[in-house]
Scaffold this motif. Sequence first.
Motif, mmCIF file in Angstrom:
data_model
loop_
_atom_site.group_PDB
_atom_site.id
_atom_site.type_symbol
_atom_site.label_atom_id
_atom_site.label_comp_id
_atom_site.label_asym_id
_atom_site.label_seq_id
_atom_site.Cartn_x
_atom_site.Cartn_y
_atom_site.Cartn_z
ATOM 1 N N ARG A 76 -16.977 15.711 -22.065
ATOM 2 C CA ARG A 76 -16.648 16.576 -21.416
ATOM 3 C C ARG A 76 -18.091 17.581 -21.334
ATOM 4 O O ARG A 76 -18.877 18.001 -20.258
ATOM 5 N N GLN A 83 -20.144 22.281 -11.566
ATOM 6 C CA GLN A 83 -18.883 22.024 -10.949
ATOM 7 C C GLN A 83 -18.903 20.511 -11.213
ATOM 8 O O GLN A 83 -19.038 19.570 -10.109
ATOM 9 N N ASP A 112 -13.795 16.376 -10.625
ATOM 10 C CA ASP A 112 -12.525 17.585 -10.982
ATOM 11 C C ASP A 112 -12.599 18.533 -11.001
ATOM 12 O O ASP A 112 -11.614 19.128 -11.116
ATOM 13 N N ASP A 166 -14.193 20.900 -13.111
ATOM 14 C CA ASP A 166 -14.484 21.089 -14.338
ATOM 15 C C ASP A 166 -15.562 22.149 -14.013
ATOM 16 O O ASP A 166 -16.535 21.630 -13.721
#
Length: 393
Positions: A96, A212, A215, A217
């Motif tokens: 991530r 960003q 999704d 995040d």
Amino acid sequence: MTGAALPEIDVSDAQVLLDPFAAYREARERAPLARLLVPGMGEMWAVTRHEEARAMLGDARFELNSGSYLTPPGIPEDCKAYLRTMQEKDGPEHTRLRGLVAPAFTARRALAFRPKMERIVEALLDTLPVSGPVDLLRDFAKPLPMDVICELVGVPAADRPQWREYGSMVASGFGKGFVEAIPAIMAGAKAVVAERRREPADDLVSELIGVQAEDGDRLSDVELVTLVWHLVLAGQTPANLIANGVVALFEHPEQLAALRADDGLAPGAVDELMRWCGPQLLTTPRFPAEDVEFGGTVIPRGTAVTAAIVSANRDPRVFADPDRLDITRAGAAAHLGFAYGPHFCLAAALARVQAEVALTGLFRRFPKLAPEGEPHRTPDPGTWRLGALPVTL
């Protein structure tokens, strides 16, 4: 082969510290794994050959965990939330973060930043005294990465001399100065993040604040501050690479002459120097989540394993005549100096360009640059680095 039959390397032995290349060469030619004797630590194994080291670094069964990193005592509690960088994370958590920040660290972005690095290098060279010996490590190689990081993340100009001091304290290794620098670095990074949230600018922090994912995040303030800390730590690699590279080129005048004659050799020269005298000797330890057969040996679950970059980068199975420095070498970029796999160095492209600009700028500015006595090497089982680099300009 059993673990007991593996070659052993005492990383604290004076001969190993003075010439790790010879010690690891002998072990590599005996077996693809060696046992490391590390005072004060438990059992550790090292992968000595290039193919096997690369495979281990890309194998998800070898995990990072709390044993992969040592935290020096005395760090304030309110700083600890920012110390666990992306390099200490695995699996979805690492994926991530890497996905959010990687677009800001591409080779193309590093090249776009090159003009700013050239100005920083020229400004540092302007400050070097032309008479008398100069410690090139203290006065050039060490401050350069911190100046680059400050420019990259948007540290205010007035604060940058202090950040140089922080960088020097971090570069000195675990100790009183290292611990004292951490709260100040964290406070400075928090201030930069807060200011860029109020007023974006043309810098890395502003860019990452705006990132960003599909999704929705985004990076949190803690993650942004941690990234700045990560860059400060990683910034020590180009400092040591530049210093090691200068020494290597002094010792190989024909290679230095070739680089002076053709700046176009610089990208290949940096990769060859990273292969031949890169600062990182060993990768961060990983731990197999299960018993793993590797190189003909079963590595027990939970055993610390490191890739011996110092050995893999001179593996004759990959590099012809590997102990010879050749800045025109084809295939030098196959080195593992920036690791491999999911944890390949995030800022490798930036470090490469920085070293290119530093070395070409230095040798262009000072055509009579020469060593002043012997370089002072700091014994360190994990890092091939200097304590001082006296030169005459």
